[in-house]
Scaffold this active site. Sequence first.
Site, PDB file in Angstrom:
ATOM      1  N   GLY A 137      -4.002  75.658  26.796  1.00 43.72           N
ATOM      2  CA  GLY A 137      -3.509  74.932  25.925  1.00 43.72           C
ATOM      3  C   GLY A 137      -1.343  74.746  26.187  1.00 43.72           C
ATOM      4  O   GLY A 137      -1.997  73.256  26.015  1.00 43.72           O
ATOM      5  N   LYS A 157     -21.747  82.144  33.750  1.00 41.40           N
ATOM      6  CA  LYS A 157     -20.315  83.013  33.754  1.00 41.40           C
ATOM      7  C   LYS A 157     -20.460  84.312  34.173  1.00 41.40           C
ATOM      8  O   LYS A 157     -21.580  84.811  34.895  1.00 41.40           O
ATOM      9  CB  LYS A 157     -19.930  82.912  32.374  1.00 41.40           C
ATOM     10  N   GLY A 177      -2.103  79.557  21.656  1.00 38.04           N
ATOM     11  CA  GLY A 177      -2.217  79.733  23.592  1.00 38.04           C
ATOM     12  C   GLY A 177      -1.581  79.107  24.412  1.00 38.04           C
ATOM     13  O   GLY A 177      -1.747  77.893  24.499  1.00 38.04           O
ATOM     14  N   TYR A 178      -1.289  79.754  25.351  1.00 38.03           N
ATOM     15  CA  TYR A 178       0.016  78.841  26.331  1.00 38.03           C
ATOM     16  C   TYR A 178      -0.398  79.346  28.200  1.00 38.03           C
ATOM     17  O   TYR A 178       0.517  78.937  28.794  1.00 38.03           O
ATOM     18  CB  TYR A 178       1.706  79.510  26.262  1.00 38.03           C
ATOM     19  N   GLY A 179      -2.056  79.296  28.252  1.00 39.07           N
ATOM     20  CA  GLY A 179      -2.275  79.049  29.628  1.00 39.07           C
ATOM     21  C   GLY A 179      -2.808  77.900  30.041  1.00 39.07           C
ATOM     22  O   GLY A 179      -2.294  77.202  29.591  1.00 39.07           O
ATOM     23  N   ASN A 180      -3.511  77.880  31.088  1.00 40.30           N
ATOM     24  CA  ASN A 180      -3.970  76.802  31.338  1.00 40.30           C
ATOM     25  C   ASN A 180      -4.436  75.455  30.403  1.00 40.30           C
ATOM     26  O   ASN A 180      -3.421  74.309  30.791  1.00 40.30           O
ATOM     27  CB  ASN A 180      -4.404  76.318  32.845  1.00 40.30           C
TER      28      ASN A 180
HETATM   29  N1  GLU Z   1     -14.301  78.428  32.720  1.00 34.67           N
HETATM   30  C1  GLU Z   1     -14.768  76.178  32.793  1.00 34.67           C
HETATM   31  C2  GLU Z   1     -15.143  77.027  31.046  1.00 34.67           C
HETATM   32  O1  GLU Z   1     -15.578  77.079  30.690  1.00 34.67           O
HETATM   33  C3  GLU Z   1     -14.593  75.881  33.628  1.00 34.67           C
HETATM   34  C4  GLU Z   1     -15.989  75.693  34.497  1.00 34.67           C
HETATM   35  C5  GLU Z   1     -16.367  74.951  35.845  1.00 34.67           C
HETATM   36  O2  GLU Z   1     -15.629  74.385  35.883  1.00 34.67           O
HETATM   37  O3  GLU Z   1     -17.931  75.445  35.764  1.00 34.67           O
HETATM   38  O4  GLU Z   1     -15.909  75.138  30.703  1.00 34.67           O
END
Ligand code: GLU
Length: 418
Positions: free
Chosen positions: A225, A107, A220-223
């Site tokens: 939500g 991450k 949540g209303y991002g991608n």
């Molecule tokens: N950020 C997304 C997750 O938490 C996608 C991660 C990705 O596609 O590598 O699963």
Amino acid sequence: MAENEPDPYDVALQQLKTAAEMLKIEPWIHEFLKKPQKALTVAIPVRLDNDELVNFTGFRVQHNNARGPYKGGIRYHPDVTVNEVKALAMLMTWKCAVLDVPFGGAKGAIICNPKNMSEGEIERMTRRYGYTIMDIIGPHKDIPAPDVYTNQQTMAWLMDTYSIFHGQPIPEIVTGKPVFLYGSEGREEATSRGVMFCAREAANKALNLDLKGLRVAVQGYGNVGWNTAKLMHAAGSKIIAASDSKGGIYSDNGFDPVKVYEHKMKTRSVVGFSGTEEISNEGLLELECDILIPAALGNQITKPNADKINAKIIVEGANGPTSPEADKILYERKILLVPDILANAGGVTVSYFEWVQNLCREHWPEEEVNKKLENKIVKSFNGVYNISQKHKCDMRTAALMLGVGRVAEAIRTLGLWP
Ligand code: GLU
């Protein structure tokens, strides 16, 4: 993070411990998995539009790559901490293993508030961050993707930065790119589509019903939500509540989530959508409904409000929205919770499809992507559900047993070097 909130990394370690005990994993493997293999902190100096220099702090944490290259999103948020990124990287390791995609977990994050930055400032920050972590990422090493407040454009800048330094286009360095720039069909909606499949399977198991007519509340209303609201509505559910960082809306009769999205695009919030009452984010979580979908940030359902949840099913669109104490309370109250590492794994699953398409220079049709995603989610859901029945445990513990078990098996067989 508020003072009384549990530290996300402690929570991740606690989850690992639970799984390790249930699976009777060798102490050395448990010890091995407690720490990320690498945690890089970087300074990201950026010249703002007013000529001032701000030196942002960024991270890239790589938890484990026993099952494949590190994989995971990058988030831009003013409150993000290194411990949160370490926890999220660990969750990615389990998530990829639960879905059986050949990746490890990572991450990244930058402590910043992109809502107060111009597009040019965000671009310069993104490129400088990409340059600064360049040594530890790579198409067969670590493949970033979008997460909170990053998107297709962010990925295009990262791909371009990496490609410039390597003298050739290297689209397979990131996933979640625009469809016309080596992105995959269906990636934008993939996390939400996975949430919807999990909601459907859970409704079938817990209520013996399909999604038609079920009452759904989305935080949540991002991608994640908004696309979940859209897909659940298209499947016949009634969306009765939605929210964003500015507040929430409620209507007993339900509303059209696409119209709410258009309203948000115009006014920057769901609040004030005609025919709805205003509610708070906390109030949304406690509404009486069939399915509650937390799709915002972590630590939303915790000890103080777990008793007040009035949903029959919870499907975690966000990462880490429920604390371990709340997990126990919800399980005792027989609320079926589909955990993040299964419920929101549609995103990384289609990221995997995107990466494979990039490596082969192929472009698959959307129906093919969606069908492959459905097969993977349904298979993983059933795998996790069966473990939870067999071991009489909640779905999170079952998902951790599946994910941690697969990673432990890989480490056991690879052995410890030297
Ligand atoms: N950020 C997304 C997750 O938490 C996608 C991660 C990705 O596609 O590598 O699963």
